[in-house]
Design an enzyme around this catalytic site. Structure first.
Site, PDB file in Angstrom:
ATOM      1  N   PRO A 179      52.214  -0.565  81.415  1.00 37.16           N
ATOM      2  CA  PRO A 179      51.290   0.555  81.598  1.00 37.16           C
ATOM      3  C   PRO A 179      49.855   0.152  81.288  1.00 37.16           C
ATOM      4  O   PRO A 179      49.588  -0.583  80.337  1.00 37.16           O
ATOM      5  CB  PRO A 179      51.799   1.588  80.588  1.00 37.16           C
ATOM      6  CG  PRO A 179      53.233   1.229  80.360  1.00 37.16           C
ATOM      7  CD  PRO A 179      53.288  -0.256  80.470  1.00 37.16           C
ATOM      8  N   GLU A 180      48.936   0.637  82.104  1.00 41.00           N
ATOM      9  CA  GLU A 180      47.525   0.339  81.883  1.00 41.00           C
ATOM     10  C   GLU A 180      46.886   1.453  81.071  1.00 41.00           C
ATOM     11  O   GLU A 180      47.526   2.453  80.722  1.00 41.00           O
ATOM     12  CB  GLU A 180      46.830   0.093  83.221  1.00 41.00           C
ATOM     13  CG  GLU A 180      47.512  -1.053  83.986  1.00 41.00           C
ATOM     14  CD  GLU A 180      46.705  -1.662  85.108  1.00 41.00           C
ATOM     15  OE1 GLU A 180      45.456  -1.587  85.075  1.00 41.00           O
ATOM     16  OE2 GLU A 180      47.320  -2.244  86.026  1.00 41.00           O
TER      17      GLU A 180
ATOM     18  N   LYS B  70      45.396  -0.370  75.558  1.00 39.01           N
ATOM     19  CA  LYS B  70      46.825  -0.174  75.768  1.00 39.01           C
ATOM     20  C   LYS B  70      47.562   0.181  74.482  1.00 39.01           C
ATOM     21  O   LYS B  70      48.787   0.083  74.410  1.00 39.01           O
ATOM     22  CB  LYS B  70      47.428  -1.445  76.386  1.00 39.01           C
ATOM     23  CG  LYS B  70      46.830  -1.794  77.744  1.00 39.01           C
ATOM     24  CD  LYS B  70      47.463  -3.049  78.329  1.00 39.01           C
ATOM     25  CE  LYS B  70      46.838  -3.404  79.662  1.00 39.01           C
ATOM     26  NZ  LYS B  70      47.482  -4.585  80.284  1.00 39.01           N
TER      27      LYS B  70
ATOM     28  N   ARG C 181      39.453  -6.180  67.211  1.00 44.32           N
ATOM     29  CA  ARG C 181      39.831  -7.290  68.090  1.00 44.32           C
ATOM     30  C   ARG C 181      39.723  -6.920  69.570  1.00 44.32           C
ATOM     31  O   ARG C 181      39.733  -7.806  70.427  1.00 44.32           O
ATOM     32  CB  ARG C 181      41.271  -7.735  67.808  1.00 44.32           C
ATOM     33  CG  ARG C 181      41.483  -8.404  66.476  1.00 44.32           C
ATOM     34  CD  ARG C 181      42.810  -9.135  66.438  1.00 44.32           C
ATOM     35  NE  ARG C 181      43.948  -8.255  66.636  1.00 44.32           N
ATOM     36  CZ  ARG C 181      44.602  -7.644  65.649  1.00 44.32           C
ATOM     37  NH1 ARG C 181      44.188  -7.807  64.394  1.00 44.32           N
ATOM     38  NH2 ARG C 181      45.643  -6.878  65.894  1.00 44.32           N
TER      39      ARG C 181
ATOM     40  N   ASN D  78      46.879  -5.381  85.523  1.00 42.70           N
ATOM     41  CA  ASN D  78      46.927  -6.145  86.757  1.00 42.70           C
ATOM     42  C   ASN D  78      46.449  -5.363  87.975  1.00 42.70           C
ATOM     43  O   ASN D  78      45.809  -5.919  88.867  1.00 42.70           O
ATOM     44  CB  ASN D  78      48.358  -6.645  86.999  1.00 42.70           C
ATOM     45  CG  ASN D  78      48.376  -8.060  87.524  1.00 42.70           C
ATOM     46  OD1 ASN D  78      47.346  -8.584  87.927  1.00 42.70           O
ATOM     47  ND2 ASN D  78      49.536  -8.676  87.538  1.00 42.70           N
TER      48      ASN D  78
ATOM     49  N   ARG E 244      49.955 -14.458  85.022  1.00 42.14           N
ATOM     50  CA  ARG E 244      50.028 -13.123  85.620  1.00 42.14           C
ATOM     51  C   ARG E 244      49.812 -13.220  87.125  1.00 42.14           C
ATOM     52  O   ARG E 244      48.975 -14.004  87.603  1.00 42.14           O
ATOM     53  CB  ARG E 244      48.974 -12.192  85.009  1.00 42.14           C
ATOM     54  CG  ARG E 244      49.141 -11.949  83.520  1.00 42.14           C
ATOM     55  CD  ARG E 244      50.452 -11.293  83.152  1.00 42.14           C
ATOM     56  NE  ARG E 244      50.616  -9.987  83.765  1.00 42.14           N
ATOM     57  CZ  ARG E 244      50.165  -8.854  83.236  1.00 42.14           C
ATOM     58  NH1 ARG E 244      49.511  -8.862  82.088  1.00 42.14           N
ATOM     59  NH2 ARG E 244      50.370  -7.706  83.847  1.00 42.14           N
TER      60      ARG E 244
END
Length: 270
Positions: A2-3, A52, A126, A167, A259
């Protein structure tokens, strides 16, 4: 995976349905039993997303951090909920004043853990700026991008550069701006980055609002259907070998930093 828009939708749902009241938290599967016991019976004060990552803040100062990863999923239900089905890592039940009872089950996350405030701060420090968070600073991302020789297609997927982009948004925003995914960050102009950032903000806000990705402009929304049922119609993502919606060139595919990557060699020249 999931984005970011999916996590922001979940945060909004949990904020609306559970925040402000006592939440009963359990771990039917058992893997989160100790963590669930630490927050069970406390008031959920706030639910938020950062990229995310989903964060549930409790009145005790503890925070439950969830990262769905590839297989994680929440399922929602009104109360009463039935017996847990499958491997439920965390179950949350609540009925804030004036709200109908609501429950949600979490299955298969990469992370489901209790954090203290300094650990939450270390986590968010981060992460790069999140296009869906108010006040996010795109210059923070730009400072990393324009110093890096890594391809922009890799930098956009680096959560320390931009938080929440996955992606699909990566492939589609690069296509929409005619930028090769292999162009080094050092070769990207600040104006190109500013335009891409603004587009990501707009596209991801639509994703939060309607619950699905809408990345193809209305004038291009024709021809080949989505790559799978209940998936977004895309320009290039998951369209290997199919004709580009704009120029007809077969969409190309390779693997970049582990990816899958999709692009149009004509519309996105090196």
């Amino acid at each position: 995976m999931p984005e970011g828009h999916t996590l922001h939708r979940l945060a909004r749902l949990h904020q609306k349905r559970l925040a402000g009241g006592v939440v009963r938290v359990s771990s039917p599967q058992g893997k989160f039993a100790a963590g669930a016991a630490r927050v069970d019976g406390h008031v959920l004060t706030r639910a938020e997303a950062w990229g995310k990552h989903l964060l549930h803040h409790y009145d005790s100062g503890l925070v439950v951090h969830v990262h769905l990863g590839l297989y994680g999923k929440f399922t929602e239900s009104e109360l009463p909920m039935g017996e847990p089905v499958g491997q439920v890592r965390m179950r949350m039940l609540g009925a804030p004043d004036g709200q109908p009872g609501f429950g949600t089950d979490l299955r298969g996350p990469t992370a489901c853990e209790v954090l203290l405030a300094p650990e939450v701060e270390a986590l968010t420090d981060r992460l790069g700026p999140d296009p869906l968070r108010r006040g996010a600073d795109p210059d923070r991302a730009w400072r990393r991008i324009h110093r890096s020789r890594r391809p922009i297609g890799a930098l956009l997927m680096d959560q320390q550069v931009v938080a929440g982009v996955g992606n699909v948004y990566r492939a589609e925003v690069l296509f929409r701006h005619h930028i090769s995914p292999f162009r080094p960050g050092t070769a990207l102009s600040v104006d190109e980055w500013s335009a891409m950032w603004a587009d990501l903000v707009a596209l991801m806000k639509v994703g939060v609002r309607v619950g699905k990705m809408v990345v193809v402009r209305p004038e291009d929304d024709h021809g080949a259907p989505s790559y799978a049922a209940d998936r977004p119609r895309t320009y290039v993502y998951r369209r290997k070998g199919e004709p580009c919606r704009i120029c007809g060139t077969p969409v190309a595919h390779t693997v970049l930093e582990a990816r899958n990557l999709f692009w149009c060699p004509t519309c996105q020249p090196d």
